[in-house]
Design a protein around this motif. Structure first.
Motif, PDB file in Angstrom:
ATOM      1  N   GLN A 174     -40.924 -47.195 -71.345  1.00  0.00           N
ATOM      2  CA  GLN A 174     -40.009 -46.331 -72.079  1.00  0.00           C
ATOM      3  C   GLN A 174     -38.704 -46.138 -71.298  1.00  0.00           C
ATOM      4  OE1 GLN A 174     -40.803 -41.960 -72.739  1.00  0.00           O
ATOM      5  NE2 GLN A 174     -41.201 -42.699 -74.806  1.00  0.00           N
ATOM      6  N   TYR A 188     -37.441 -57.966 -73.135  1.00  0.00           N
ATOM      7  CA  TYR A 188     -38.659 -57.154 -73.131  1.00  0.00           C
ATOM      8  C   TYR A 188     -39.804 -57.921 -72.483  1.00  0.00           C
ATOM      9  CZ  TYR A 188     -43.116 -55.439 -74.842  1.00  0.00           C
ATOM     10  OH  TYR A 188     -44.417 -55.022 -74.905  1.00  0.00           O
ATOM     11  N   GLU A 191     -44.162 -52.983 -77.825  1.00  0.00           N
ATOM     12  CA  GLU A 191     -45.260 -52.496 -77.002  1.00  0.00           C
ATOM     13  C   GLU A 191     -46.507 -52.210 -77.828  1.00  0.00           C
ATOM     14  OE1 GLU A 191     -46.732 -51.422 -73.161  1.00  0.00           O
ATOM     15  OE2 GLU A 191     -44.988 -52.554 -73.865  1.00  0.00           O
ATOM     16  N   TYR A 192     -46.306 -51.669 -79.029  1.00  0.00           N
ATOM     17  CA  TYR A 192     -47.444 -51.274 -79.857  1.00  0.00           C
ATOM     18  C   TYR A 192     -47.649 -52.202 -81.058  1.00  0.00           C
ATOM     19  CZ  TYR A 192     -47.363 -47.014 -77.096  1.00  0.00           C
ATOM     20  OH  TYR A 192     -47.393 -46.116 -76.053  1.00  0.00           O
ATOM     21  N   GLU A 236     -41.004 -51.822 -87.000  1.00  0.00           N
ATOM     22  CA  GLU A 236     -39.970 -51.142 -86.226  1.00  0.00           C
ATOM     23  C   GLU A 236     -38.937 -52.142 -85.713  1.00  0.00           C
ATOM     24  OE1 GLU A 236     -42.552 -47.337 -84.509  1.00  0.00           O
ATOM     25  OE2 GLU A 236     -41.954 -48.957 -83.166  1.00  0.00           O
ATOM     26  N   ALA A 271     -36.792 -49.296 -71.529  1.00  0.00           N
ATOM     27  CA  ALA A 271     -36.158 -49.437 -72.837  1.00  0.00           C
ATOM     28  C   ALA A 271     -34.837 -48.681 -72.884  1.00  0.00           C
ATOM     29  CB  ALA A 271     -37.099 -48.936 -73.927  1.00  0.00           C
ATOM     30  N   ILE A 331     -34.772 -48.376 -77.483  1.00  0.00           N
ATOM     31  CA  ILE A 331     -35.999 -47.579 -77.455  1.00  0.00           C
ATOM     32  C   ILE A 331     -36.913 -47.959 -78.618  1.00  0.00           C
ATOM     33  CG2 ILE A 331     -36.916 -45.230 -77.635  1.00  0.00           C
ATOM     34  CD1 ILE A 331     -34.327 -44.267 -76.288  1.00  0.00           C
ATOM     35  N   HIS A 366     -40.498 -50.034 -78.247  1.00  0.00           N
ATOM     36  CA  HIS A 366     -41.691 -49.351 -78.740  1.00  0.00           C
ATOM     37  C   HIS A 366     -42.421 -50.228 -79.746  1.00  0.00           C
ATOM     38  CE1 HIS A 366     -44.059 -46.427 -81.130  1.00  0.00           C
ATOM     39  NE2 HIS A 366     -44.148 -45.758 -79.984  1.00  0.00           N
ATOM     40  N   LEU A 413     -40.122 -40.875 -81.035  1.00  0.00           N
ATOM     41  CA  LEU A 413     -40.940 -41.879 -80.361  1.00  0.00           C
ATOM     42  C   LEU A 413     -41.017 -41.634 -78.854  1.00  0.00           C
ATOM     43  CD1 LEU A 413     -39.965 -45.242 -82.119  1.00  0.00           C
ATOM     44  CD2 LEU A 413     -41.967 -43.800 -82.508  1.00  0.00           C
ATOM     45  N   SER A 414     -40.006 -40.980 -78.301  1.00  0.00           N
ATOM     46  CA  SER A 414     -39.985 -40.694 -76.870  1.00  0.00           C
ATOM     47  C   SER A 414     -40.796 -39.453 -76.512  1.00  0.00           C
ATOM     48  CB  SER A 414     -38.546 -40.526 -76.380  1.00  0.00           C
ATOM     49  OG  SER A 414     -37.789 -41.696 -76.626  1.00  0.00           O
TER      50      SER A 414
END
Length: 215
Positions: A83, A59, A151-152, A157, A86, A144, A148, A199-200
């Motif tokens: 995304q 990542y 990234e956030y 998660e 991922a 995924i 995510h 999430l997508s």
């Protein structure tokens, strides 16, 4: 290219974990069955943690690559989103994992011996195929979810992905009671699929339109 790179990262993690497990086995007493079983469990758990560590490194590598693409682009936008990266990374991880699983199964099928001849389950190859399939899908969804979370900065998660990976791998120690590994793995796959879908950007309305073939 991203798919091949992800497969390479998985291979490196497998090589390192296999090397450590091999050294531990050679340095221990092969006649001590409880110790050897403990080393096997340790090897599996360590391999899972190492795979997730390499997922995180991948990542970080992709994040740097996307920042470079943004700097070179004329409109200041990346041609591919994190995304999408991922998803591709998860597929690459899953396909390589599934390929190695099937290679081992095909090698075992060459013999010697017959599956189930001593009263064991004759569904070994069938259940192994289902397990390989669920792992391919799970790695895709985990990719995924993991990206995510990175990234956030949602570390829970990432933790959830690691826990699910450990749970699925640990459930295989229930074999030859295959129900103990297949049923929990498929339930986790359904949960991970729904989570990754949301999430997508997916929704119940979009899913209903897709099933009804509506635009």
């Amino acid at each position: 290219i991203s798919l091949s790179c992800r497969a390479f990262f998985w291979l490196v993690s497998l090589l390192l974990s296999s090397l450590i497990w091999f050294i531990a086995v050679k340095a221990s007493d092969p006649r001590d069955e409880p110790l050897q079983k403990g080393l096997l469990i340790f090897g599996v758990m360590f391999s899972v943690l190492l795979q997730e560590a390499f997922r995180f490194l991948y990542y970080k590598l992709l994040r740097k690559a996307i920042e470079g693409l943004v700097a070179l682009s004329e409109d200041g936008c990346s041609p591919i989103s994190i995304q999408q990266m991922a998803y591709v990374a998860g597929v690459g991880f899953g396909l390589m994992s599934g390929a190695f699983s099937m290679i081992n199964l095909l090698a075992d099928s060459l013999g010697p011996g017959t599956v189930g001849i001593h009263g064991d389950s004759q569904l070994y190859f069938l259940t192994s195929a289902f397990m390989t399939m669920v792992l391919i899908f799970l790695h895709t969804f985990w990719g995924i979810l993991f990206f995510h979370g990175c990234e956030y900065r949602r570390w829970w998660e990432i933790t959830a992905v690691v826990v699910m990976h450990l749970a699925v791998s640990g459930s295989t120690f229930c074999n030859p009671l295959y129900v103990g590994s297949l049923v929990p793995s498929y339930l986790l796959m359904a949960a991970a699929a729904a989570w990754a879908y949301l999430l997508s950007g997916g929704s119940a309305q979009n899913l209903r339109r897709f099933l009804l073939c509506k635009s």
